[in-house]
Scaffold this active site. Sequence first.
Site: not given
Length: 254
Positions: A53, A80, A159, A163, A192, A194
């Site tokens: 973590d 990341n 979020y 960011k 993207i 993923t």
Amino acid sequence: MVATHLADLGASVAVHGTTPTSTQAFNEATSLDAVATEIAEQTDANVIAVHGDLTNPDTVTENYATIKERLGPVDILINNAGGDIGSTGTSGPNAGKPLVNDAIEVSLEDVRTILDRNLTTCILACKAAVPSMMERNSGWVVTIGSIAGLSGHRSEVVYGTAKAAVHEYTRCLAAQMRPYGVYANVIAPGEIITPRFVASRPTNDDRKVEVGPLTRYGWPMEVAKTVEFFVTSDSSYVSGQVLRVDGGAQIFPS
């Protein structure tokens, strides 16, 4: 893909996940060790896996010590860890997105979880790895941000806020590191493809093409190649920047 690309370029690489089997959440691999083995076999690079973590300072310190012992000094740090995953974790509905995800009604538990997952992890990783870069007057930090942190919107508010904070933290880091020759930049991806992206929202099959109009989705390799730009001499006079990798979805100043 970033780890594979860097290994293919000749780097020794450490891959990280929250648990040894966190790769199973979206059927990416059976384990982190399996990922490390696959990358090593594909690239002939030295690749290890660590887990834990990253919102826990002790875990970050332990992981950094393991990496340094097994691979040597850390020259490149890729921040990341992150995502719009709330308190339910990846096993929750919508691949972990908070069910109430606006500016007012979002739960405090989700707020804290998302801020920690994105911002705290970034700060702790830099606190662990950057001092050694300063001592060597050499190093590269690349933070994976998001175009969500560059505009206002009605959903996924925490979020986007997290960011935006990650972007600004990296800019501040770049300012502090200028005298030491240590670079710090942000990549802000758009949509993207993923496994988690596909699992967390409806997607359009017509946009899942690798060439064609820039209204298509992006692909992990396109982010990986941007990382390459930031950690090579191609960007020898670039630091403190936020670079969108979004096919032109956002074309206004940051």
